[in-house]
Design a protein around this motif. Structure first.
Motif, PDB file in Angstrom:
ATOM      1  N   ALA A   8       6.012  -4.772  -0.890  1.00 59.98           N
ATOM      2  CA  ALA A   8       5.642  -3.995  -2.076  1.00 59.98           C
ATOM      3  C   ALA A   8       4.130  -3.905  -2.229  1.00 59.98           C
ATOM      4  N   SER A   9       3.417  -4.971  -1.863  1.00 60.21           N
ATOM      5  CA  SER A   9       1.957  -4.949  -1.975  1.00 60.21           C
ATOM      6  C   SER A   9       1.355  -3.875  -1.081  1.00 60.21           C
ATOM      7  N   ALA A  10       1.925  -3.682   0.106  1.00 61.21           N
ATOM      8  CA  ALA A  10       1.427  -2.645   1.006  1.00 61.21           C
ATOM      9  C   ALA A  10       1.692  -1.258   0.434  1.00 61.21           C
ATOM     10  N   VAL A  11       2.852  -1.077  -0.176  1.00 58.04           N
ATOM     11  CA  VAL A  11       3.176   0.224  -0.769  1.00 58.04           C
ATOM     12  C   VAL A  11       2.196   0.558  -1.890  1.00 58.04           C
TER      13      VAL A  11
ATOM     14  N   ALA B   8      -2.080  -6.170   4.220  1.00 64.90           N
ATOM     15  CA  ALA B   8      -0.794  -6.275   3.527  1.00 64.90           C
ATOM     16  C   ALA B   8       0.358  -5.795   4.398  1.00 64.90           C
ATOM     17  N   ALA B   9       0.097  -4.795   5.230  1.00 67.47           N
ATOM     18  CA  ALA B   9       1.160  -4.261   6.079  1.00 67.47           C
ATOM     19  C   ALA B   9       1.695  -5.305   7.051  1.00 67.47           C
ATOM     20  N   VAL B  10       0.845  -6.247   7.445  1.00 69.22           N
ATOM     21  CA  VAL B  10       1.300  -7.293   8.366  1.00 69.22           C
ATOM     22  C   VAL B  10       1.526  -8.619   7.647  1.00 69.22           C
ATOM     23  N   GLY B  11       1.558  -8.560   6.301  1.00 66.65           N
ATOM     24  CA  GLY B  11       2.032  -9.720   5.557  1.00 66.65           C
ATOM     25  C   GLY B  11       1.003 -10.618   4.927  1.00 66.65           C
ATOM     26  N   ARG B  12      -0.227 -10.138   4.699  1.00 68.90           N
ATOM     27  CA  ARG B  12      -1.233 -10.980   4.077  1.00 68.90           C
ATOM     28  C   ARG B  12      -1.883 -10.263   2.899  1.00 68.90           C
ATOM     29  N   THR B  13      -1.846 -10.896   1.732  1.00 67.01           N
ATOM     30  CA  THR B  13      -2.538 -10.413   0.541  1.00 67.01           C
ATOM     31  C   THR B  13      -3.078 -11.629  -0.205  1.00 67.01           C
TER      32      THR B  13
END
Length: 292
Positions: A111-114, A158-163
């Motif tokens: 969701a963060s990437a979106v 974020a797309a690869v899982g880091r925020t």
């Protein structure tokens, strides 16, 4: 009976070719390449933070070019009033939106990437190349910092899982260099902007103030880089390894040259070179560490 002959209106093919060329110019492929490069820097930030490049997550990265292409095509065609581009612009925007949505669904993006992708699209709408640009109201620098400094690389991460805070702090030195990059971009256009009523910072402020802000941004960028390095400031989080910090040091003399020459030459772009060096060299360092 004779065969029906389809008559082509003289100039119809030429008009279509002109429309395609105008649309291609509106998309601005050079700018799109820069967008992809900055997003790739965000991926490197995530890799440096321990993220794994899963194939499913990498697919989410492919949604960025269609979104930026669609927004830039619409904004660029309207801003330039490109002849013949209008019939193609709506189709390109719809296709790009559908492609991006499909890629997001297939990748099962976080969701963060979106939300960051939505932020990228929104900031593109008010970017300097858009008819709705906020640069003419003196807000070009903060929009550029949010877009180039945080939203684009943040989406890559974020797309690869880091925020989160670590990613934001890792992007901070690069984002501060974007301030200098944006000032370099508006300085040569100050007279034209003033003529058409665009109240950019280069129009509002004197050269002395612009040089001061440029210098503060440059010093703050490398000051933050050093302060966030392992063990340098006990109260600060350890964001950068020494290898990542040392990798970015070649950009320092380039930035210093920019501080000295800014507003004294019509087209000095050392800040853009420095930001590119920081992104490229740190990305290479994190990639090497991950592969090693």
């Amino acid at each position: 009976m004779g065969r029906a002959v389809t008559r082509v209106r003289p100039g119809a093919v030429g008009d279509r070719v002109t429309g395609v060329r105008a649309l291609w110019a509106a998309v601005r492929p050079g700018r799109l390449a820069a967008v992809v490069g900055v997003a790739a820097f965000g991926v490197a930030v995530a890799v440096g933070d321990g993220a794994a490049l899963e194939r499913r997550r990498v697919v989410a990265l492919l949604a960025l070019p269609p979104v930026v292409t669609g927004v830039e095509a619409v904004a660029g065609a309207r801003a330039d009033d490109a002849r013949g581009a209008s019939p193609w612009t709506a189709a390109v925007a719809l296709l790009c939106g559908a492609a991006a949505a499909a890629l997001i669904v297939v990748a099962d993006a976080p969701a963060s990437a979106v939300w960051l992708l939505v932020a990228v699209a929104g900031l593109s709408v008010v970017g300097p190349l858009s008819p709705l640009s906020l640069a003419g109201r003196g807000l070009g620098v903060p929009v550029a910092v949010l877009y180039w400094g945080f939203a684009l690389p943040g989406y890559g991460a974020a797309a690869v899982g880091r925020t989160g805070r670590t990613v934001a702090l890792t992007l901070l030195p690069f984002a501060l260099l974007v301030v200098a990059v944006r000032l370099e971009a508006v300085w040569p256009r100050r007279h034209a902007d003033a003529y058409v009523g665009h109240d950019t910072l280069a129009v509002r402020w004197s050269p002395r103030w612009l040089r001061a802000v440029y210098a503060v941004a440059a010093v703050a960028a490398f000051g933050a880089l050093v302060a966030l390095t392992d063990g340098v400031v006990p109260a600060a989080p350890d964001v950068f390894s020494w290898s990542a910090t040392i990798a970015a040091l070649p950009a320092m003399p380039v930035t210093a040259w920019g501080v000295v020459r800014f507003t004294r030459r019509r087209r000095p772009y050392p800040a853009a070179v420095a930001a590119g060096l920081v992104a490229a060299l740190q990305s290479a360092t994190w990639a090497y560490a991950a592969l090693g």
